[in-house]
Design an enzyme around this catalytic site. Sequence first.
Site, PDB file in Angstrom:
ATOM      1  N   GLU A 279      28.565  79.245  16.802  1.00  0.00           N
ATOM      2  CA  GLU A 279      29.357  79.664  18.527  1.00  0.00           C
ATOM      3  C   GLU A 279      28.834  78.300  19.355  1.00  0.00           C
ATOM      4  O   GLU A 279      29.157  77.739  19.898  1.00  0.00           O
ATOM      5  CB  GLU A 279      28.877  81.006  19.078  1.00  0.00           C
ATOM      6  CG  GLU A 279      29.960  82.378  18.808  1.00  0.00           C
ATOM      7  CD  GLU A 279      29.429  82.452  16.762  1.00  0.00           C
ATOM      8  OE1 GLU A 279      29.858  83.366  16.610  1.00  0.00           O
ATOM      9  OE2 GLU A 279      28.197  82.225  16.568  1.00  0.00           O
ATOM     10  N   ASP A 293      40.091  64.215  24.564  1.00  0.00           N
ATOM     11  CA  ASP A 293      41.379  64.429  24.561  1.00  0.00           C
ATOM     12  C   ASP A 293      41.554  63.947  26.495  1.00  0.00           C
ATOM     13  O   ASP A 293      43.099  63.156  26.617  1.00  0.00           O
ATOM     14  CB  ASP A 293      41.929  66.005  24.798  1.00  0.00           C
ATOM     15  CG  ASP A 293      43.186  66.378  24.948  1.00  0.00           C
ATOM     16  OD1 ASP A 293      44.152  65.498  24.764  1.00  0.00           O
ATOM     17  OD2 ASP A 293      43.300  67.009  26.279  1.00  0.00           O
TER      18      ASP A 293
END
Length: 329
Positions: A279, A293
Amino acid sequence: MALTLQVVGFKNSGKTSTILDFLAVAQAKGLKTAVIKHDDHDLADLDQPKTDTSRFKAAGATTLVLQTNAELFLRQAQPATLPQLITAVVPSDTQLVLIEGFKTAAYPKVVLMRPGDTSDPNLTAVAAQASLAKMPQTEDFRTSAKRKAWFTHWLNQRKEDFAMSEQDKLTHFNAQNRAKMVDVTNKSITSRQATAVGTIIMQPETLERIHAGKVKKGDVLAVAQVAGIMASKKTSELIPMCHLVPLTGVDISFKDNDKDAITAEVTVKTKNVTGVEMEALVACQTALLTIYDMCKAMDRGMRLTNCHLVEKMGGKSGHFIYHKQKDSE
């Protein structure tokens, strides 16, 4: 990983006698056991002047292995952490590791006290304070039988933490030797925590625009932080054999070198039967990918690098801390 127990104490506190009794119990139970001893003294026989090992060491060897007729000795010139030592020299099918010394390591400890000794507040993971002498507020280790009885009880409480059969050791494979999701039904619920870091390298102008808030898509680090948190909760959907783990906390922070790199640090916590290393790693890389991005229109050559687990706490494998020298392994 093998179940691990340390025995620590000052000189003449009974560490070796205690290890020997623990070994007798382990042998009776059929456990494959490794013993590691911390000793400040040199193994002089390895490095006598004019011997081959002495000449190899003088020539620059950092690791020396000596095979005699009956035994093999390993000398590593550079000190290793205890987890590194266990990984390097203990066979993977070992079920139990008994350690004499290494006080600062994070494994469970039996602390042996002599008359007049006082508790060390800096010791961690103390399983028991004991004494081979009559002392108040300590486990009675005055006889071999009592030492063996204590250790037998300690092992019996941890049966689920080590494999007793070949099938149990291969927990990631089913009877057809195909991959499976590991059965953690009978594991104990404990507090677990993992921290991961990773870095994205960019053009200096890109970092300047992030600092100035001039990226058209918005606040880069705020969006990346939210993306990392969301990703941590989706890990079991992305990594096939990961368990669905209820997270109790996710913290993501960023720092940069004021030049061309941003580093993300992620700490994930749970109280469950399995850890949260994946995680933390998924959250870290997703946060970095989100930075990419958000900024790719101005800098498509950005690079994600050096993403790794920094620290893990909780569970049967104990405390893990990343050490940079592992990069060369």
